[in-house]
Design an enzyme around this catalytic site. Structure first.
Site, PDB file in Angstrom:
ATOM      1  N   ASP A  59      -6.324 -13.159  12.284  1.00 27.98           N
ATOM      2  CA  ASP A  59      -5.752 -12.238  11.296  1.00 27.98           C
ATOM      3  C   ASP A  59      -4.699 -12.945  10.461  1.00 27.98           C
ATOM      4  O   ASP A  59      -4.247 -12.417   9.441  1.00 27.98           O
ATOM      5  CB  ASP A  59      -5.102 -11.038  12.000  1.00 27.98           C
ATOM      6  N   ASP A  79     -11.952  -1.380   7.500  1.00 29.36           N
ATOM      7  CA  ASP A  79     -11.524  -0.147   8.167  1.00 29.36           C
ATOM      8  C   ASP A  79     -11.166   0.944   7.138  1.00 29.36           C
ATOM      9  O   ASP A  79     -10.760   0.640   6.016  1.00 29.36           O
ATOM     10  CB  ASP A  79     -10.284  -0.498   9.000  1.00 29.36           C
ATOM     11  N   CYS A  96     -15.292  -9.995  15.370  1.00 30.99           N
ATOM     12  CA  CYS A  96     -13.848 -10.022  15.143  1.00 30.99           C
ATOM     13  C   CYS A  96     -13.188  -9.310  16.314  1.00 30.99           C
ATOM     14  O   CYS A  96     -13.727  -8.347  16.844  1.00 30.99           O
ATOM     15  CB  CYS A  96     -13.539  -9.286  13.833  1.00 30.99           C
ATOM     16  N   ASP A 112     -15.517  -5.161  15.091  1.00 28.85           N
ATOM     17  CA  ASP A 112     -14.152  -5.440  15.551  1.00 28.85           C
ATOM     18  C   ASP A 112     -13.926  -4.925  16.974  1.00 28.85           C
ATOM     19  O   ASP A 112     -14.687  -4.086  17.483  1.00 28.85           O
ATOM     20  CB  ASP A 112     -13.160  -4.771  14.579  1.00 28.85           C
TER      21      ASP A 112
END
Ligand code: GLA
Length: 727
Positions: free
Chosen positions: A542, A361, A520, A472
């Protein structure tokens, strides 16, 4: 031939290599379940006993009642009072659902499910299509049964088409329903939360309805769609197990009901909450695929068969090849992506034996924290002054692969896309929308949004040498409605959203051919068979702490193989225990697909050298772990010493190997310090242990290796046994 029809008895027999599934068409009308279990020549058929207060209209004789019989596909609203597989609101507005058998066909291979992921057939797979008709509603229902003989799996799904002029509406859709005699079972399921997925629970069944489900618009961290019914007392090696799963990533319902007669019904599907599907003339609905498996040899064999099924029929075929060891930027950089820092990472990563840099990210739009920027998919030119392609090429020039993070289904209210198209979010007219991680969800029911995303990502990624995409999904669906759907189709939004997601995935798979996708959802929030069919691996959690991972990975191994389980070694910190903690993290991560997530520039030479050694060893053993058979020995959910142990075994080719893992988080039980770990091995054969050089006979391994669990807390041990000639 694996599927057969005995016309005289109107009996369908579905076989896998070790199991049989049998049902009959009673009175030429009703599909009634007779048997599911071990393959036997002359199965004893259970016939239900008629009970008073059971309606028997439309019956073949006075004592046939859908309220008592084992129904193949129980229907709502016509006398079956247990949980049902289908609820259909018909042309007159009621939900009296009556489908009558009207024919069948048997074919090689399988029938595809439009718009949804499904299992690839095995070489000997066959499919039964069973047709049923509701004349009043002019609807045809097709039940699909596909056998996967080698894995001992049978899958089920249905489709329903409206051939009449008046609309009907499906209000509950279960892909599979199975009635079993008795209820002496324990229900095993995986519950959890963000950072703590796949916690095992096992509880005896009680009279009544018990279920697990997701209403979150995702298969979720909270409950995984996998469940098993284990005969009371069944363990890793012994006992009858029925296991179930769903190839779907949205809302689901796994329903188990012990009825008035003490029998058990299991139903797996989308369920009914926040679900509806209106069918106009000639419109057809396809349910997702559900799978079931039976074994008489306990949970260990159940898992090994499930793993083989995922590897052989679910995951992309190249699943076990060319899996890069990644260095992911998230834990090291968060949103502070800096090109020069990443190039320095790359130089050091290369020296450590790492294969790929994954830019997580923070690389796009105004994304400097998690409160903005999602939806604005353009490269941030301050972070990458000469563009993404140039940066990716620099990484490739260093002999590394290049991976990148995206979250295409989401939108931040603080984004150019939201300012231009607020109506492109999922939402309910007139309602304020709830935020989660400061973000909203794009309306993937809207074909315009899906088209926009395809064009946007093609525009930004075409020409960039990308090897890997981490996809994600970081929030659940709350106010679920679509501005693109009419009033009477709002309850279709959750399912149509999933169809949009699958379409976008297929676009990525085809358009960026050869690019590997890691799925994810804040870790394992969509750890399901559909996502496994569309991606090569899933970020398991995570939470990278080895003590948490010990449980998360052990729990997920019930249903899913190591080949999909993405595991990263994160920074062990700088304490005096750094090397031991690094070792513990590494040995835990070795239970899946290895990667790293730390600022290696800040790590000592000793740590970097160790990483190089770790990756060398991983390369030596990864094939046993990814493709071998898993045997669980000590469950971290069952002992007080926080110990876990399992091994992978692989035979074939020129090598026969077993790799044994045992972990000790904390020894709370002083007395239980020695554990015997029994390993399957052949009589008369010898195995050399790689680290100690010691040779063990097959008999010795089978009678048990002794591990000392009073060793240091937070530590892992590995033993690698290779077949050898020398005694
Ligand atoms: C999720 C993922 C993390 C990371 C962040 C980025 O939490 O699980 O691995 O990618 O998003 O925002």
């Amino acid at each position: 031939m694996y599927i057969d029809f005995d016309r005289k008895n109107m009996r369908f027999m579905l076989n896998t290599d070790n199991t049989a599934y049998i049902f009959e068409i009673v009175g030429g009308k009703f599909p009634v379940h007779r048997y599911y279990g071990k393959k036997i020549d002359r199965p004893e058929f259970m016939k239900a006993k008629y009970h008073s207060f059971s309606p028997y209209q439309f019956c073949t004789d006075t004592y046939f009642s859908v309220a008592d019989e084992f129904m193949e596909f129980p229907l709502f609203g016509s006398g079956d009072f247990r949980c049902t597989a289908l609820k259909l609101r018909g042309i007159n507005g009621d939900c009296c659902t009556q489908f009558i058998y009207s024919g069948y066909s048997i074919k090689n291979g399988r029938t595809e499910i439009p718009g949804m992921p499904f299992a690839r057939p095995e070489k000997n797979s066959e499919t039964l299509e069973l047709y049923m008709r509701d004349e009043l509603n002019s609807c045809t229902l097709t039940l699909y049964y596909t056998v996967f003989p080698e894995c001992d799996i049978i899958s089920r799904s249905f489709s329903l088409i409206n051939e009449g002029k008046t609309a009907v509406k499906i209000e509950k859709a279960m892909s599979l329903s199975l009635d079993l005699a008795g209820h002496e079972f324990d229900l095993i399921s995986l519950h959890g939360k963000h950072m703590m997925e796949c916690m095992m629970q096992r509880t005896p069944l009680f009279y009544g309805n018990q279920s697990i489900m997701s209403r979150r618009g995702a298969s979720s961290h909270q409950f995984n769609p996998f469940i098993a019914l284990a005969l009371s007392g069944a363990d890793e090696e012994h006992g009858d197990i029925y296991a179930f799963n769903l190839v779907y990533s949205g809302n689901f319902l796994d329903e188990v009901e012990v009825d008035h007669a003490g029998n058990t019904r299991v139903a797996i599907g989308i369920g009914s909450e926040n679900f509806g599907m209106r069918l106009e003339e000639n419109e057809e609905f396809f349910s997702p695929e559900a799978i079931m498996l039976y074994t008489e040899n306990g949970l260990g064999e159940m898992s090994r068969k499930m793993h083989a099924f995922v590897r052989g029929c679910i995951s992309p075929p190249e699943i076990c090849q060319n899996r890069p060891v990644v260095l992911n930027t998230w834990e090291a950089c968060h949103f502070k992506i800096d090109e020069q820092l990443l190039l320095d990472f790359a130089d050091e990563a290369k020296k450590c034996g790492i294969d790929m840099i994954v830019v997580d990210d923070g690389w796009f739009g105004e994304r400097c924290d998690d409160r903005r920027g999602l939806g604005d998919w353009y490269v941030n030119s301050e972070k990458f002054p000469s563009g993404l392609r140039d940066f990716a090429e620099k990484i490739k020039d260093k002999g590394l692969k290049f991976g990148i993070w995206i979250e295409p289904e989401m939108i931040s209210p603080d984004s150019g896309l939201y300012r231009a198209h607020p109506e492109w979010c999922l939402g309910c007219t007139g309602r304020e929308l709830s935020l989660s991680r400061s973000q909203l969800v794009l309306d993937l029911c809207n074909p315009e949004v899906v088209k926009y995303l395809k064009e946007t990502f093609a525009g930004i990624f075409d020409g960039v040498p990308i090897d890997y995409i981490k996809w994600d999904f970081n929030r659940h669906l709350s106010e679920v409605g679509s501005y693109a759907l009419p009033y009477d189709r709002q309850d279709e939004a959750t399912h149509r959203y999933m169809l949009g997601v699958y379409e976008l995935y297929r676009f990525f798979i085809n358009h960026f051919a050869g690019v590997m996708i890691e799925n994810c959802s804040g870790g394992g929030g969509r750890y399901d068979l559909a996502m496994m069919a569309l991606s090569s691996q899933i970020w398991t959690s995570d939470n990278t702490s080895p003590s948490a991972r010990m449980k998360i990975q052990y729990g997920s191994s019930l249903a899913y193989p190591a080949s999909v389980m993405s595991c990263h070694v994160s920074d062990p910190g700088n304490s005096e225990n750094e090397m031991r903690l690094l070792d513990f993290r590494y040995k835990t991560a070795l239970g899946g697909i290895l990667g790293y997530e730390m600022n290696i520039l800040k790590k000592s030479v000793q740590v970097r050298k160790e990483i190089l050694e770790q990756i060398k060893f991983y390369r030596m053993v990864e094939d046993i772990i990814k493709t071998g058979d898993m045997y669980r020995l000590i469950s971290p959910f069952e002992n007080t010493s926080e110990i876990s142990s399992y091994y992978y075994a692989k035979s074939g080719g020129s090598r026969t190997e077993r790799i044994l893992f045992s972990f000790l988080q904390r020894n709370r039980d002083e007395k239980k310090t020695l554990y015997l770990l029994r390993i399957a091995a052949a009589d008369g054969a010898y195995y050399r242990e790689y680290f100690s050089g010691k040779v063990y006979s097959g008999e010795e391994l089978r009678s048990g290796i002794c591990i000392n669990a009073s060793a240091e807390d937070a530590s892992g041990q590995i033993m690698l046994f290779e077949l050898t000639d020398k005694a």
